[in-house]
Design a protein around this motif. Structure first.
Motif, PDB file in Angstrom:
ATOM      1  N   THR A 226     -17.750   4.002   5.544  1.00 55.05           N
ATOM      2  CA  THR A 226     -17.407   2.377   5.383  1.00 55.05           C
ATOM      3  C   THR A 226     -17.899   1.572   3.593  1.00 55.05           C
ATOM      4  O   THR A 226     -17.161   0.668   3.116  1.00 55.05           O
ATOM      5  CB  THR A 226     -19.024   2.263   6.179  1.00 55.05           C
TER       6      THR A 226
ATOM      7  N   TRP B 298     -16.862  -4.002   9.680  1.00 55.35           N
ATOM      8  CA  TRP B 298     -17.367  -3.730   7.762  1.00 55.35           C
ATOM      9  C   TRP B 298     -15.710  -3.797   7.081  1.00 55.35           C
ATOM     10  O   TRP B 298     -14.387  -3.889   7.120  1.00 55.35           O
ATOM     11  CB  TRP B 298     -17.006  -2.704   7.467  1.00 55.35           C
ATOM     12  N   ASP B 299     -15.547  -5.488   6.791  1.00 53.42           N
ATOM     13  CA  ASP B 299     -14.237  -5.753   6.635  1.00 53.42           C
ATOM     14  C   ASP B 299     -14.685  -6.883   5.146  1.00 53.42           C
ATOM     15  O   ASP B 299     -15.095  -8.124   5.562  1.00 53.42           O
ATOM     16  CB  ASP B 299     -13.101  -6.938   7.339  1.00 53.42           C
ATOM     17  N   PRO B 300     -14.670  -6.511   4.299  1.00 52.38           N
ATOM     18  CA  PRO B 300     -15.096  -7.236   2.339  1.00 52.38           C
ATOM     19  C   PRO B 300     -14.147  -9.111   2.542  1.00 52.38           C
ATOM     20  O   PRO B 300     -14.636  -9.190   2.278  1.00 52.38           O
ATOM     21  CB  PRO B 300     -14.409  -6.444   1.720  1.00 52.38           C
TER      22      PRO B 300
ATOM     23  N   ASP C  54     -16.465 -10.869   4.643  1.00 50.98           N
ATOM     24  CA  ASP C  54     -17.486 -10.548   5.348  1.00 50.98           C
ATOM     25  C   ASP C  54     -18.714 -11.825   4.774  1.00 50.98           C
ATOM     26  O   ASP C  54     -18.304 -11.785   3.174  1.00 50.98           O
ATOM     27  CB  ASP C  54     -18.110  -9.428   4.831  1.00 50.98           C
ATOM     28  N   LYS C  55     -19.237 -12.030   5.655  1.00 55.36           N
ATOM     29  CA  LYS C  55     -19.748 -13.976   5.276  1.00 55.36           C
ATOM     30  C   LYS C  55     -21.605 -12.940   4.266  1.00 55.36           C
ATOM     31  O   LYS C  55     -22.191 -14.141   3.971  1.00 55.36           O
ATOM     32  CB  LYS C  55     -20.423 -14.343   6.721  1.00 55.36           C
TER      33      LYS C  55
ATOM     34  N   SER D 145     -14.805 -12.733  -0.932  1.00 57.92           N
ATOM     35  CA  SER D 145     -13.702 -11.841  -0.123  1.00 57.92           C
ATOM     36  C   SER D 145     -12.823 -11.036  -1.358  1.00 57.92           C
ATOM     37  O   SER D 145     -12.573 -11.469  -1.872  1.00 57.92           O
ATOM     38  CB  SER D 145     -13.084 -12.836   0.722  1.00 57.92           C
TER      39      SER D 145
ATOM     40  N   HIS E  51     -24.839  -4.667   3.808  1.00 57.35           N
ATOM     41  CA  HIS E  51     -23.095  -5.267   3.624  1.00 57.35           C
ATOM     42  C   HIS E  51     -23.116  -5.908   2.109  1.00 57.35           C
ATOM     43  O   HIS E  51     -22.283  -5.351   1.201  1.00 57.35           O
ATOM     44  CB  HIS E  51     -22.602  -6.543   4.083  1.00 57.35           C
TER      45      HIS E  51
ATOM     46  N   TYR F  66     -14.947  -0.526   1.386  1.00 59.43           N
ATOM     47  CA  TYR F  66     -15.256  -2.030  -0.182  1.00 59.43           C
ATOM     48  C   TYR F  66     -15.342  -1.257  -0.944  1.00 59.43           C
ATOM     49  O   TYR F  66     -15.418  -2.468  -2.115  1.00 59.43           O
ATOM     50  CB  TYR F  66     -17.074  -2.077   0.416  1.00 59.43           C
TER      51      TYR F  66
END
Length: 1149
Positions: free
Chosen positions: A1049, A912-914, A917-918, A923, A1025, A1053
């Motif tokens: 989460t 969980w990484d903005p 995040d693909k 980004s 996501h 974000y």
């Protein structure tokens, strides 16, 4: 003519570290020795003593074969000196050649001088060193014409050769033989007082003068110093002889001189061989070291002495760090004298003590580690550079191959391309001039009325070349032609270099703004470049252009990847630093240190507030501290009474942190001898120490579980097993996981999956497989009884039997394979049997080192098994502090509260990484959260066909069960729509009735509010996501929630959580209006909206405040989004808490 001639020479005197030379005056006598000199003058000779040097060496001095010259003075033709001593006589021939440099006096190569020990008869037992056959005689000077002589007379000197007979112990003095080119007689000078010669070459009487009185004083001073040294050496000999006789008479075989050993000193060690177990051995050596054999080992051969008794000795330098000398004697092979297996030792007076030496060793170790780290970093840098070079070479080869392949395709397609291209199309377009080539300026005409742009206000050309090979390279706006009239428009265009064919379309606007296109009925327009003839040189140049293009694209791509990776690492490091600081401050209301970051080797002050503990009101508070989990080599510090601090509520104590401390451990008590303790409810207080030269030994933790994300995930249990394991492993501990090998495993996420072995238990063969999941070591157990070949994790009628078998098989696997873990961690009812099976069957049969930690993820399932595991586990946890309090009264929990702890779960920051995040369009981090979330909201609205507008958007991501508050979810949807917002729900219900209920609600909402509401009733990972990133708020109105990961989460974000105050939701979400103090106590700032109760009024209260804040204070709301993104809800902090628990479990009896 006979004259007296006086010559100056230099004599060598000893000093620590080498020799010094000093002028002396002698008739022609010179002493070549290390520790004495002979001063012969025209009066009675002075005899002086010198200190004996250490060790022995060959006696005598042999000049170099090369001539030694005496500089200064006038030219002499030849000099012959007769040197006499006793009944011996030796001739020293000194030749001076007129042709040599002026004033150089040369010794012949045949002459040799030998120095011996002697006793001056006038001084008695004072030793002296002199030249054998000291110069007594006549110095003859032979002139070329008349062979006149100059005689230099010296006083008689007696040479005594009975030294060893009269003084059997030589004190270690040796005579140094120097055969270097210069020799110890580095220069012998004819006195500059020899002023002149006559015209016939004769030396006049005025040419010979006495040395100055200053030289005499210096000589006398040096002689006195040497006399003192000789007296001291003689005194040393006598003292050693006395001690040797005394020890011999006492039957003591060992002594040292000087008797008091000090650091940075040379000593001599004496052993009486007759009294030693080595009495029959021909050789004796000493082997030893300093400071309990910890420092600078040595091995030295002993030499036999001429002392009364069979004494042997050696010299030894005692380093400045020494506080003790430890040694044994041996024969060089396998016979030892080791003081009856106790070894010999000699204390060193006035140096370091043992503790100071330990600190010194630690500092040396620190320097060594720093150097090793530097060397390792350099090796890694070089290896990385080599990898980069190799990767660059491989990339260039790949790009060249790609370019070559592109050219091949171009050559193949060129005929068809030229066939499709024309020079013009009647009444549609044409080019002027008709003949052109690359880099030429041409005018392209277009008839607007010929196609779909007949009514366009603007006309643009979007063009490229060579079948759009290089993308869009031509963009020009056309203007109406006055000369041609009608609907003809034109644009001036520069033909790209290397163009064979021009490609273009016409549009009603520039790129990204055009709506209507004329693309020649989807075939585009193509024109031949008449002047371009593709010969071989053309293709070579084209290939090189394509290669350079690929290289530039690769460079930009790799630079972007590198920059992103560096930024990610930086953000992770900053987050960890903030989290650690928060961890250190989390107990500030009870205890904290100054400085906050405790450094090894520093002095630290600890502050303690007893009013917030069970020591409140006690008249005294005592501080009890040690290091490294109470295992430091020096043991605990003495109890220290704490003194009042300046603020009046705290008490304080100061202490020194050892250099090898990596953890500070402490408790508090009411008295020096104990009494009531504050030991943090049995956990003790621990604070990490930074900069230690020692590293904490890694723990070995084994998780036995039935779920693991992402390969066998059903609920939050699988996430916890994977994420907690990764976080603990990142803290340099060893982690293994044991999991059933389900037939429904997602093996695509298992790396290096291989068969490991087989074993039998319970009459069943069990195959073991091994692989890596998310970087973790996982063992998969596959019993051949079919228990896990059922297509699912849960849901069979015999789940209890299946998982009970698995738990027993896992423990048997550990035993049979020699595992010795520190911690066995089991989870929920499904692996609860591990706790009692271990204690009943394995704790005393091969796995005695292990301790059991049991975690409750949800008490709603398997209460009986959970209660039994609670009784057997060494420590037990649940997934949040509030949930632990909520279930504390449960009868399966209540008896075990002394070992029950609540530790909040975390989320995996890599999943969980903005910023990486693909599944989201842009980004972003906290620095550009507003732009990032705006882009995600627009993409979400577009994907779900919602109105593309700036409206407050509420997201709901959940399983649709009663636990999750489905009645509150429904109400919140309608309330959001009433406030003009948008709603997106993602989730499904395991209960078909609930699922159908939400299907009907979706139909109703999509009909009445199709542009503002969307319910997606099936799990969709990419969409989840996008909702987290695009929503302004995430609603979590759970009736009970042991921990909850959704709200964590959401904050990752930058979405603001709106939650009900229960379980982990209460522990992680702090209301912006009501929880400022509670947040501050946790080292945090408010981060969301919350409500009490389980009715619609509660959810309205929180949701209305949230939506109003969005409408009325966008700047404040945006800053809140940035704030929550910077809070760390990963496993960084929970992993530290679990490690504390693991160590506490290891202390449990």
């Amino acid at each position: 003519m006979e004259m007296s001639m006086q010559l100056n020479c230099k004599t060598v005197f000893p000093y620590r570290g080498g020799y010094i030379c000093s002028p002396c005056k002698a008739g022609w006598g010179v002493s070549f020795v290390r520790a004495s000199a002979d001063f012969s003058r025209k009066r009675q000779q002075k005899k002086v003593s010198v200190a004996r040097t250490k060790g022995t060496s060959g006696k005598g001095f042999v000049p170099s074969k090369k001539n030694t010259r005496m500089k200064k003075g006038d030219t002499l033709t030849s000099v012959v000196s007769e040197v006499s001593g006793g009944d011996k006589k030796q001739t020293v021939e000194v030749n001076v050649d007129d042709t040599d440099k002026e004033g150089e006096l040369e010794f012949s190569q045949e002459e040799k001088f030998e120095a011996v020990d002697r006793i001056d008869e006038n001084v008695g037992d004072v030793g002296d060193l002199s030249l054998l056959d000291e110069t007594v005689g006549e110095l003859s000077l032979l002139d070329e014409s008349n062979q006149a002589t100059i005689s230099v007379f010296d006083e008689d000197v007696e040479v005594l050769e009975s030294w060893k007979e009269e003084f059997p112990y030589n004190g270690g003095v040796g005579i140094v033989e120097d055969s270097s080119e210069e020799g110890l007689l580095e220069s012998a000078e004819i006195d500059e007082n020899v002023k002149d010669t006559d015209t016939d070459g004769d030396i006049t009487e005025e040419a010979v003068e006495e040395s100055s009185s200053a030289d005499d004083d210096r000589i006398n001073e040096e002689a006195a110093g040497l006399l003192k040294l000789e007296l001291e050496a003689n005194q040393r000999r006598q003292e050693i002889e006395r001690i040797a006789e005394e020890k011999l008479s006492q039957g003591i075989k060992l002594f040292v001189y000087p008797p008091v050993v000090k650091p940075d000193q040379d000593i001599e060690l004496f052993l009486n061989k007759n009294l030693s177990t080595l009495s029959e051995e021909p050789d004796i050596l000493i082997m030893g070291a300093f400071n309990d054999w910890k420092w600078k080992s040595f091995s030295i051969r002993l030499n036999k002495l001429h002392l009364k008794g069979d004494w042997w000795s050696c010299q030894l330098y005692v380093p400045k760090e020494a506080y003790k000398v430890d040694f044994v004697f041996f024969n060089g092979q396998n016979v030892y004298d080791n003081n009856d297996q106790k070894d010999f030792c000699i204390p060193v007076d006035g140096g370091m003590d043992a503790l100071a030496f330990e600190d010194f060793l630690l500092e040396e170790k620190r320097k060594e580690l720093e150097e090793l780290a530097r060397a390792q970093a350099e090796r890694e840098r070089q290896a990385e550079e080599q990898r980069r070079i190799e990767a660059d070479r491989a990339a260039k080869e790949e790009d060249r191959a790609r370019a070559k392949a592109e050219i091949g395709k171009m050559r193949e397609t060129l005929p068809q391309l030229l066939k499709n291209a024309v020079k013009s199309v009647d009444n549609v377009w044409h080019i002027e001039p008709s003949e052109f080539k690359g880099k030429d300026l041409i005018r392209l005409y277009y008839n607007r009325s010929s196609g779909p742009l007949a009514n366009a206000n603007e006309i643009w050309i979007h063009g490229g070349h060579n079948n759009w090979k290089y993308g869009l390279s031509i963009v020009e706006r056309l203007v109406k032609s006055v000369l041609k009239g009608g609907e003809w428009w034109y644009a001036d265009v520069v033909v790209p270099d290397q163009a064979l064919v021009l490609d273009w379309v016409f549009a009603d606007g520039p790129p990204k703004k055009a709506v209507v296109y004329d693309n020649n009925r989807k075939q585009d327009f193509h024109a031949i470049v008449p002047g371009a003839i593709p010969d071989e040189q053309y293709w070579v140049e084209e290939e090189q252009l394509i290669y350079r293009k690929f290289q530039e694209e690769r460079r930009l791509r790799e630079d972007a990847i590198r920059a992103k990776a560096e930024k990610t690492a930086q953000m992770k490091a900053e987050t960890k630093e903030r989290t650690l600081k928060g961890f250190l401050l989390s107990q500030k209301h009870i205890v904290f240190t100054d400085p906050l970051d405790v450094q090894a080797g520093s002095t630290v002050t600890i502050f303690y507030n007893p009013s917030n503990t069970n020591l409140n009101g006690k008249p005294e508070v005592w501080f009890r501290c040690s290091f490294n989990r109470w295992s430091h080599r020096n043991g605990p510090l003495p109890p220290q009474r704490m003194l009042p601090a300046e603020n009046g509520t705290h008490v304080k104590a100061s202490f020194k942190v050892p250099l090898d401390a990596y953890m500070m451990d402490f408790v508090f008590s009411e008295s020096e001898h104990g009494g009531v303790f504050d030991n943090k409810f049995g956990m003790d207080y621990h604070i990490p120490v930074f900069g230690s030269i020692a590293k904490e030994p890694p723990l070995h933790i084994i998780h036995i579980a039935v779920e693991m994300a992402p390969i066998a995930k059903v609920g939050g249990l699988g996430d916890v097993v994977t994420s907690l394991s990764r976080a603990v492993q990142d803290l340099n501990h060893n982690v293994d996981i044991i999991l059933p090998k389900y037939d429904c495993l997602n093996l695509s996420n298992v790396k290096d999956f291989d068969y490991h072995k087989s074993y039998s238990w319970g009459g069943t063969e069990i195959k073991v497989w091994h692989g890596k999941v998310e970087g973790l070591s996982v063992y998969f157990l596959e019993p051949q009884n079919g228990f896990f070949q059922v297509g699912c994790v849960y849901g069979r009628g015999n789940d209890g039997e299946r998982f009970g078998f698995f738990c027993h098989a896992a423990l048997e696997f550990l035993l049979q394979n020699g595992f010795h873990p520190d911690i066995i961690h089991c989870h929920d009812w499904s692996s609860a049997p591990v706790a009692w099976l271990f204690k009943d069957n394995y704790a005393h049969y091969g796995l005695s080192k292990a301790r059991v930690v049991f975690t409750i993820h949800n008490l709603e399932f398997g209460a009986h098994s959970i209660g039994k595991a609670m009784a057997y586990a060494d420590k037990a946890t649940t997934v949040s502090p509030t949930y632990s309090r909520e279930i504390a009264g449960n009868p399966v929990i209540a008896p075990h509260l002394h070992k029950f702890h609540g530790i909040i779960n975390g989320i995996d920051p890599d999943i969980w990484d903005p910023y990486n995040d693909k599944f989201i369009p842009v980004s972003y981090s906290s620095e550009n959260v507003v732009e990032g979330k705006r882009a995600s909201k627009e993409t979400l609205q577009q994907r779900l066909s919602l109105k593309k507008a700036d409206l407050p958007l509420v997201g709901i991501i959940t399983r649709l069960t009663h636990q999750k508050g489905i009645h509150l979810i429904k109400h919140a949807i309608w309330r959001t729509l009433e406030r003009g917002g948008q709603v997106v729900l993602l989730g499904s219900a395991p209960d078909p009735r609930i699922q159908n209920d939400f299907v009907n609600l979706a139909n109703e909402l999509h009909s009445a509010h199709h542009d503002r509401a969307r319910l997606c009733l099936a799990y969709d990972e990419p969409l989840s996501h996008l909702i987290y990133a695009g929503a302004d708020f995430i609603l979590v109105p759970s009736i009970f929630e042991p921990c909850g990961l959704t709200q964590l989460t959401a904050m990752r974000y930058g979405s603001i959580p709106v939650v009900r105050k229960t379980g982990g939701l209460y522990d992680t979400v702090f209301d912006v209006d009501h929880d400022k103090d509670r947040a501050q106590a946790q080292g945090l700032e408010p981060n969301g909206f919350s409500f009490d109760g389980a009715d619609t009024g509660g959810v309205d209260y929180a949701l209305n405040r949230a939506i109003s804040a969005w409408y009325e204070g966008r700047d404040w709301f945006n800053s809140l989004c940035k704030r929550v993104m910077e809070q760390d809800w990963s496993w960084n902090r929970p992993a530290l808490d679990y490690l504390e628990l693991y160590h506490a479990a290891r202390k449990a009896e």
